[in-house]
Design an enzyme around this catalytic site. Structure first.
Site, PDB file in Angstrom:
ATOM      1  N   ASP A  84     -45.333  52.287   6.225  1.00  0.00           N
ATOM      2  CA  ASP A  84     -45.760  53.579   6.665  1.00  0.00           C
ATOM      3  C   ASP A  84     -47.075  53.855   6.420  1.00  0.00           C
ATOM      4  O   ASP A  84     -47.583  54.233   5.478  1.00  0.00           O
ATOM      5  CB  ASP A  84     -44.626  54.693   6.178  1.00  0.00           C
ATOM      6  CG  ASP A  84     -43.288  54.611   6.586  1.00  0.00           C
ATOM      7  OD1 ASP A  84     -42.374  53.232   6.568  1.00  0.00           O
ATOM      8  OD2 ASP A  84     -42.539  55.499   6.780  1.00  0.00           O
ATOM      9  N   LYS A 156     -44.440  57.798  14.139  1.00  0.00           N
ATOM     10  CA  LYS A 156     -43.900  58.903  13.162  1.00  0.00           C
ATOM     11  C   LYS A 156     -44.730  60.046  13.013  1.00  0.00           C
ATOM     12  O   LYS A 156     -45.948  60.289  13.104  1.00  0.00           O
ATOM     13  CB  LYS A 156     -43.799  57.994  11.576  1.00  0.00           C
ATOM     14  CG  LYS A 156     -43.228  58.833  10.376  1.00  0.00           C
ATOM     15  CD  LYS A 156     -43.153  58.012   9.347  1.00  0.00           C
ATOM     16  CE  LYS A 156     -42.914  58.909   7.920  1.00  0.00           C
ATOM     17  NZ  LYS A 156     -43.338  58.170   6.657  1.00  0.00           N
ATOM     18  N   LYS A 195     -39.742  57.973  14.356  1.00  0.00           N
ATOM     19  CA  LYS A 195     -39.284  58.440  12.922  1.00  0.00           C
ATOM     20  C   LYS A 195     -39.978  59.907  12.912  1.00  0.00           C
ATOM     21  O   LYS A 195     -40.980  60.071  13.077  1.00  0.00           O
ATOM     22  CB  LYS A 195     -39.863  57.453  11.914  1.00  0.00           C
ATOM     23  CG  LYS A 195     -39.573  58.085  10.759  1.00  0.00           C
ATOM     24  CD  LYS A 195     -40.083  56.976   9.503  1.00  0.00           C
ATOM     25  CE  LYS A 195     -39.513  57.685   8.162  1.00  0.00           C
ATOM     26  NZ  LYS A 195     -39.969  56.868   6.913  1.00  0.00           N
TER      27      LYS A 195
END
Length: 254
Positions: A84, A156, A195
């Site tokens: 991430d 995300k 996400k």
């Protein structure tokens, strides 16, 4: 669809270990840990289906591109299969699209050398006023486009730690919002997943982000969310009704 978050800066080794055990108990998608703990998380979760994820350039995205690449390499060698990464937010707000895209591409290319996948974090709270001559919505759409071109597997919303200082000196945070999830899902093809992270604290919030097209959700309230799921499932099987609450999205940490 839960990535169990173990990222708070004060977490001790014991808390990280307990978090990995909780992730295994509840059968989540992954744990998301700090880079120094990847090797230990991989050992603790060996033999389970739980993936080990690590954060890159976290939480502010200010590391150099080479630092992010090397951090990715080390995390993968230690056992991470998902990364991430935080974009360089200042470069995005400056409109240096070549820099932003190239950095994402470098991390994605390094991850693929190790058969790992990448989630690219925008930190939408910092983009709320737009930048680089673009509105907030146009800026986020631009980033979605860059991520797809650079080979990201997910886009995300947030880190969970992007607190914005207000005029009164107080810090506030929204995290994942319905508007951002709708925008991000519509701005990329089906090749790129979405996400949600930041502020999803209950089962109805998780269900709502799934309805909005997210396939993963970062959460630290994993036990409460999944205990509620089991409770409702048991009630449904026994013929008892349960009342869903208003979804909780935004306004808090990851």
């Amino acid at each position: 669809m839960i990535d169990h978050s173990l990222l708070h800066p004060t977490m001790t080794d014991q808390e990280l270990e307990d978090g990995c055990k909780l992730a295994a108990k509840y059968g989540v998608a992954s744990v998301c840990v700090k880079p120094y703990y990847v090797k230990q998380a991989a050992k603790l979760l060996a033999g389970t289906d739980i993936k080990v994820g690590a954060v890159i350039g976290f939480p502010h995205g200010n590391s150099t591109t080479e630092t992010k690449r090397y951090e990715t390499e080390l995390a993968c060698k230690d056992g991470a299969v998902e990364l991430d990464m935080v974009i360089n937010i200042g470069k995005a707000l400056s409109g240096d699209w070549r820099y932003v895209e190239q950095e994402i591409r470098v991390v994605c290319d390094e991850a693929r050398r190790h058969r790992a996948k990448v989630k690219v974090i925008f930190e939408n709270d910092y983009l709320a006023s737009g930048g680089a001559g673009l509105t907030a919505e146009a800026l986020k759409r631009k980033l979605c486009d860059l991520c797809e071109r650079a080979g990201a597997d997910w886009i995300k919303t947030s880190t969970g730690y992007g607190f914005v200082k207000g005029a009164d000196g107080r810090y506030s945070y929204q995290g994942a919002t319905e508007a951002d999830l709708k925008l991000m899902r519509s701005a990329v093809s089906d090749k790129v997943q979405v996400k949600a992270a930041g502020g999803v604290r209950d089962l109805d919030g998780l269900i709502r982000v799934r309805e909005l097209g997210a396939t993963r959700c970062g959460a630290s309230a994993t036990a409460g969310i999944l205990d509620e799921y089991k409770k409702r499932l048991e009630a449904e099987r026994s013929g008892r009704s349960t009342e869903a609450k208003q979804p909780t999205l935004g306004g808090g940490g990851y």
